[in-house]
Scaffold this motif. Structure first.
Motif, PDB file in Angstrom:
ATOM      1  N   ALA A   1       0.805  -1.219   0.000  1.00  0.00           N
ATOM      2  CA  ALA A   1       0.000   0.000   0.000  1.00  0.00           C
ATOM      3  C   ALA A   1       0.839   1.270   0.000  1.00  0.00           C
ATOM      4  CB  ALA A   1      -0.924   0.007   1.212  1.00  0.00           C
ATOM      5  N   GLY A   2       2.083   1.188   0.458  1.00  0.00           N
ATOM      6  CA  GLY A   2       2.898   2.384   0.557  1.00  0.00           C
ATOM      7  C   GLY A   2       4.061   2.192   1.505  1.00  0.00           C
ATOM      8  N   SER A   3       4.571   3.297   2.043  1.00  0.00           N
ATOM      9  CA  SER A   3       5.786   3.265   2.847  1.00  0.00           C
ATOM     10  C   SER A   3       5.607   4.001   4.163  1.00  0.00           C
ATOM     11  CB  SER A   3       6.949   3.899   2.079  1.00  0.00           C
ATOM     12  OG  SER A   3       7.202   3.191   0.880  1.00  0.00           O
ATOM     13  N   VAL A   4       6.325   3.531   5.179  1.00  0.00           N
ATOM     14  CA  VAL A   4       6.343   4.155   6.494  1.00  0.00           C
ATOM     15  C   VAL A   4       7.792   4.552   6.795  1.00  0.00           C
ATOM     16  CG1 VAL A   4       5.909   3.854   8.956  1.00  0.00           C
ATOM     17  CG2 VAL A   4       4.383   2.783   7.272  1.00  0.00           C
ATOM     18  N   TYR A   5       7.991   5.843   7.086  1.00  0.00           N
ATOM     19  CA  TYR A   5       9.319   6.367   7.387  1.00  0.00           C
ATOM     20  C   TYR A   5       9.423   6.702   8.869  1.00  0.00           C
ATOM     21  CZ  TYR A   5      10.541   7.037   2.448  1.00  0.00           C
ATOM     22  OH  TYR A   5      10.852   6.839   1.129  1.00  0.00           O
TER      23      TYR A   5
ATOM     24  N   ALA B   1      -2.973   9.916   2.278  1.00  0.00           N
ATOM     25  CA  ALA B   1      -3.627   8.945   1.408  1.00  0.00           C
ATOM     26  C   ALA B   1      -3.083   9.101  -0.006  1.00  0.00           C
ATOM     27  CB  ALA B   1      -5.137   9.172   1.416  1.00  0.00           C
ATOM     28  N   PRO B   2      -3.228   8.085  -0.857  1.00  0.00           N
ATOM     29  CA  PRO B   2      -2.777   8.233  -2.246  1.00  0.00           C
ATOM     30  C   PRO B   2      -3.500   9.391  -2.935  1.00  0.00           C
ATOM     31  CG  PRO B   2      -3.316   5.940  -1.744  1.00  0.00           C
ATOM     32  CD  PRO B   2      -3.812   6.762  -0.593  1.00  0.00           C
ATOM     33  N   LEU B   3      -2.764  10.214  -3.651  1.00  0.00           N
ATOM     34  CA  LEU B   3      -3.406  11.305  -4.376  1.00  0.00           C
ATOM     35  C   LEU B   3      -4.397  10.778  -5.408  1.00  0.00           C
ATOM     36  CD1 LEU B   3      -0.563  13.907  -5.009  1.00  0.00           C
ATOM     37  CD2 LEU B   3      -2.363  13.968  -3.293  1.00  0.00           C
ATOM     38  N   ALA B   4      -4.129   9.586  -5.913  1.00  0.00           N
ATOM     39  CA  ALA B   4      -5.036   8.993  -6.887  1.00  0.00           C
ATOM     40  C   ALA B   4      -6.343   8.528  -6.260  1.00  0.00           C
ATOM     41  CB  ALA B   4      -4.358   7.807  -7.579  1.00  0.00           C
ATOM     42  N   ARG B   5      -6.355   8.378  -4.942  1.00  0.00           N
ATOM     43  CA  ARG B   5      -7.549   7.973  -4.204  1.00  0.00           C
ATOM     44  C   ARG B   5      -7.481   8.618  -2.827  1.00  0.00           C
ATOM     45  NH1 ARG B   5      -8.600   1.813  -2.575  1.00  0.00           N
ATOM     46  NH2 ARG B   5      -7.287   2.497  -0.875  1.00  0.00           N
ATOM     47  N   PRO B   6      -7.762   9.925  -2.740  1.00  0.00           N
ATOM     48  CA  PRO B   6      -7.505  10.690  -1.510  1.00  0.00           C
ATOM     49  C   PRO B   6      -8.550  10.469  -0.423  1.00  0.00           C
ATOM     50  CG  PRO B   6      -8.446  12.125  -3.163  1.00  0.00           C
ATOM     51  CD  PRO B   6      -8.273  10.788  -3.822  1.00  0.00           C
ATOM     52  N   GLU B   7      -8.526   9.287   0.154  1.00  0.00           N
ATOM     53  CA  GLU B   7      -9.494   8.987   1.218  1.00  0.00           C
ATOM     54  C   GLU B   7      -8.896   7.954   2.163  1.00  0.00           C
ATOM     55  OE1 GLU B   7     -12.032   5.644  -1.296  1.00  0.00           O
ATOM     56  OE2 GLU B   7     -12.672   7.732  -1.334  1.00  0.00           O
ATOM     57  N   GLY B   8      -9.356   7.998   3.408  1.00  0.00           N
ATOM     58  CA  GLY B   8      -8.980   6.986   4.385  1.00  0.00           C
ATOM     59  C   GLY B   8      -7.976   7.410   5.415  1.00  0.00           C
ATOM     60  N   ALA B   9      -7.248   8.522   5.202  1.00  0.00           N
ATOM     61  CA  ALA B   9      -6.238   8.943   6.165  1.00  0.00           C
ATOM     62  C   ALA B   9      -6.874   9.303   7.506  1.00  0.00           C
ATOM     63  CB  ALA B   9      -5.434  10.124   5.623  1.00  0.00           C
TER      64      ALA B   9
ATOM     65  N   ALA C   1       0.096   5.266  -0.492  1.00  0.00           N
ATOM     66  CA  ALA C   1      -0.063   6.005   0.764  1.00  0.00           C
ATOM     67  C   ALA C   1       1.297   6.129   1.449  1.00  0.00           C
ATOM     68  CB  ALA C   1      -1.044   5.271   1.676  1.00  0.00           C
ATOM     69  N   HIS C   2       1.405   7.100   2.345  1.00  0.00           N
ATOM     70  CA  HIS C   2       2.671   7.333   3.026  1.00  0.00           C
ATOM     71  C   HIS C   2       2.418   7.750   4.470  1.00  0.00           C
ATOM     72  CE1 HIS C   2       4.631   7.179  -0.889  1.00  0.00           C
ATOM     73  NE2 HIS C   2       3.626   7.926  -1.317  1.00  0.00           N
ATOM     74  N   ALA C   3       3.277   7.285   5.360  1.00  0.00           N
ATOM     75  CA  ALA C   3       3.258   7.707   6.762  1.00  0.00           C
ATOM     76  C   ALA C   3       4.676   8.095   7.149  1.00  0.00           C
ATOM     77  CB  ALA C   3       2.745   6.591   7.661  1.00  0.00           C
ATOM     78  N   VAL C   4       4.806   9.241   7.790  1.00  0.00           N
ATOM     79  CA  VAL C   4       6.108   9.735   8.239  1.00  0.00           C
ATOM     80  C   VAL C   4       6.010   9.988   9.736  1.00  0.00           C
ATOM     81  CG1 VAL C   4       7.875  11.505   7.990  1.00  0.00           C
ATOM     82  CG2 VAL C   4       6.553  10.778   5.987  1.00  0.00           C
TER      83      VAL C   4
ATOM     84  N   PHE D   1      -2.110   0.673   8.926  1.00  0.00           N
ATOM     85  CA  PHE D   1      -1.772   1.446   7.724  1.00  0.00           C
ATOM     86  C   PHE D   1      -1.891   0.565   6.482  1.00  0.00           C
ATOM     87  CE2 PHE D   1       1.473   2.603   4.589  1.00  0.00           C
ATOM     88  CZ  PHE D   1       1.188   3.939   4.347  1.00  0.00           C
ATOM     89  N   GLY D   2      -1.316  -0.635   6.558  1.00  0.00           N
ATOM     90  CA  GLY D   2      -1.397  -1.553   5.427  1.00  0.00           C
ATOM     91  C   GLY D   2      -2.824  -1.942   5.092  1.00  0.00           C
ATOM     92  N   ALA D   3      -3.642  -2.165   6.124  1.00  0.00           N
ATOM     93  CA  ALA D   3      -5.031  -2.548   5.897  1.00  0.00           C
ATOM     94  C   ALA D   3      -5.856  -1.391   5.342  1.00  0.00           C
ATOM     95  CB  ALA D   3      -5.641  -3.054   7.204  1.00  0.00           C
ATOM     96  N   ALA D   4      -5.588  -0.176   5.831  1.00  0.00           N
ATOM     97  CA  ALA D   4      -6.372   0.983   5.413  1.00  0.00           C
ATOM     98  C   ALA D   4      -6.197   1.293   3.937  1.00  0.00           C
ATOM     99  CB  ALA D   4      -5.991   2.202   6.249  1.00  0.00           C
ATOM    100  N   PHE D   5      -4.999   1.041   3.420  1.00  0.00           N
ATOM    101  CA  PHE D   5      -4.699   1.416   2.046  1.00  0.00           C
ATOM    102  C   PHE D   5      -4.310   0.205   1.197  1.00  0.00           C
ATOM    103  CE2 PHE D   5      -3.443   5.119   4.708  1.00  0.00           C
ATOM    104  CZ  PHE D   5      -4.428   6.007   4.270  1.00  0.00           C
TER     105      PHE D   5
END
Length: 333
Positions: free
Chosen positions: A222-226, A271-279, A253-256, A313-317
């Motif tokens: 789904a994305g990356s966590v920093y 949230a992904p800009l292509a699907r801006p929901e869920g954050a 998606a991204h989490a920092v 985070f992984g489940a949400a996105f």
């Protein structure tokens, strides 16, 4: 009678208040703070006959203080784009609320003022990472491409300054930054004439260069966590870095996360800009979480909850990742 202007210390809060006070000059006591300093209404010691303007802070997070002020006979006007929950109905409360993913508070003020100071709404939208919204407003203003690029840089620099655990982490205190901005009707004059604009831009670029050298602590479909280091520059750059990742990898998606004294981690989620929901839904799973659908955060995530956060985070996105990159090092704003 006293008037209070209560506003988030980021680009959106500052630009929203700036537009409003250009159109409606008013002597006011300023109440603001770093971007994550959301519960600002409890600092307002207003009484019957006083008035308050609130910009860019969550009604849901300030509900108790809002109801107390209304009970005292204080008149309140509220502009915001975050999750509000059930909005109180009161004769002394006027609300301008819109939690839509493409909205920000400066855009609401821009509509309220019928576009009178729209370039500042462009600045705020860029600062909030709302590229499409900012571009549409800029087009409505008839701005040329080089002008749009300058407003983008200013919005990002103003927003950058708001991130930190306290004002000690910032280059310029938010109230002082608002006062510097408020000397200029045109954002281009502020860019050209005020040393504060150059200071913020240089600081943001230096901090971002440090962040972009890091690799993700967790890579998920789904994305990356920093995880950022425990340094003032890291607390400053957290949100800007999250926005940069979102722009670079719009399908993910991204989490920092950055360490915060006594609270574990502060968390910025995009949230992904292509699907801006869920954050917002993800962050509200945690007691100190909140925000909007496209961008949200957690003010204090205990270290022992980090593994659970990564799973959430992984489940949400989970449907967002498409393998277009992991958001790692080597990109530039």
């Amino acid at each position: 009678m006293t008037h209070y202007d209560v506003f988030n210390g980021d680009a959106d809060g500052i630009c929203a208040l700036h537009q409003l006070r250009l159109a409606q000059p008013l002597a006011a006591t300023l109440v603001t703070g770093v971007k994550r300093d959301i519960e600002l209404l409890q600092r307002v010691d207003a009484r019957a006959g006083d008035s308050v303007t609130v910009l860019d802070i969550s009604l849901e997070r300030n509900r108790a203080a809002l109801l107390e002020l209304l009970a005292r006979g204080v008149r309140i006007e509220y502009f915001d784009h975050h999750f509000a929950g059930v909005v109180p109905r009161h004769a002394n409360l006027a609300v301008h609320l819109d939690p839509a993913p493409g909205a920000c508070t400066s855009v609401l003020v821009d509509a309220h003022l019928q576009g009178r100071y729209r370039p500042w709404a462009v600045v705020a939208a860029f600062g909030d990472g709302l590229e499409a919204t900012a571009a549409a407003l800029a087009q409505a203003c008839g701005l040329a491409t080089p002008q749009v690029a300058r407003l983008r840089e200013l919005g990002q620099a103003l927003n950058y300054n708001a991130y930190g655990d306290s004002a000690a982490d910032l280059l310029v205190a938010p109230a002082a930054l608002y006062q510097a901005v408020h000397r200029y009707e045109s954002p281009f004059d502020f860019i050209d004439a005020d040393p504060v604009a150059r200071l913020l831009d240089a600081g943001r670029r230096q901090d971002l260069a440090r962040a972009e050298a890091l690799a993700p602590a967790f890579r998920l479909p789904a994305g990356s966590v920093y995880l950022l280091p425990d340094e003032p520059w890291a607390r400053r750059v957290q949100g800007v870095f999250a926005n940069a990742l979102a722009q670079r990898f719009p399908q993910q998606a991204h989490a920092v996360l950055a360490p915060a004294a006594g609270t574990g981690f502060t968390v910025s989620v995009r949230a992904p800009l292509a699907r801006p929901e869920g954050a917002d839904l993800l962050c509200r799973k945690y007691p100190a979480g909140g925000g909007r659908a496209a961008a949200a955060g957690i003010d204090g995530l205990p270290p022992e909850q980090l593994p659970q956060f990564v799973r959430d985070f992984g489940a949400a996105f989970h449907a967002a990742g498409d393998g277009d990159g992991d958001g790692g090092a080597g990109f530039h704003l």
